[in-house]
Design a protein around this motif. Structure first.
Motif, short mmCIF file in Angstrom:
data_model
loop_
_atom_site.label_atom_id
_atom_site.label_comp_id
_atom_site.label_asym_id
_atom_site.label_seq_id
_atom_site.Cartn_x
_atom_site.Cartn_y
_atom_site.Cartn_z
N UNK A 38 0.84 -1.19 0.00
CA UNK A 38 0.00 0.00 0.00
C UNK A 38 0.88 1.24 0.00
N UNK A 39 0.30 2.29 -0.55
CA UNK A 39 0.99 3.57 -0.57
C UNK A 39 0.03 4.66 -0.13
N UNK A 91 -5.08 4.25 1.65
CA UNK A 91 -4.02 4.29 0.66
C UNK A 91 -4.43 3.55 -0.59
N UNK A 92 -3.53 3.53 -1.55
CA UNK A 92 -3.73 2.72 -2.74
C UNK A 92 -3.07 1.37 -2.49
N UNK A 114 -10.15 3.86 1.31
CA UNK A 114 -10.26 5.05 2.14
C UNK A 114 -11.08 4.71 3.38
N UNK A 115 -10.48 4.95 4.54
CA UNK A 115 -11.14 4.66 5.82
C UNK A 115 -11.41 5.99 6.51
N UNK A 116 -12.67 6.27 6.73
CA UNK A 116 -13.05 7.52 7.37
C UNK A 116 -13.17 7.34 8.88
#
Length: 117
Positions: A38-39, A91-92, A114-116
């Protein structure tokens, strides 16, 4: 066509779950160790989880106990089950195949997680 295609990313609230999939084509899947990287924005790409050509797995410390990597050689697919997601997991996510005989590497195009909070 030689390629890895990821799917399953999206937007999720903290504490939620996602399952990423990576379908391989054009390679001998069973001869490859598979990894998820992941980035995050502004950061370097990091290894999150890896599974050998067999069943051996290893994880970065930050995801141990929350993420599980597994593979289905009959479907040429590797998965990453992500539970108890945190905003820092954003991340991607990239799938990677590493041929254990030739050491050649193949990357997917990435899928956004995406984690909110």
């Amino acid at each position: 066509q030689v390629q890895l295609v990821e799917s399953g990313g999206g937007l999720v609230q903290a504490g939620g779950s996602l399952r990423l999939s990576c379908a391989a084509s054009g390679i001998i899947f069973s001869r490859n160790a598979m990894g998820w990287f992941r980035q995050a924005p502004g950061k370097e790409r990091e290894l999150v989880a890896r599974i050998s050509s067999g069943t051996n797995t290893n994880y970065v410390d930050s995801v141990k106990g929350r993420f599980t990597i597994f593979r289905d050689n009959a479907k040429n697919t590797v998965y990453l089950q992500m539970n108890s997601l945190k905003p820092e997991d954003t991340g991607v996510y990239y799938c990677n195949a590493n041929n254990i005989y030739t050491n050649s590497m193949l990357w997917g195009q990435g899928t956004q997680v995406t984690v909110s909070s």
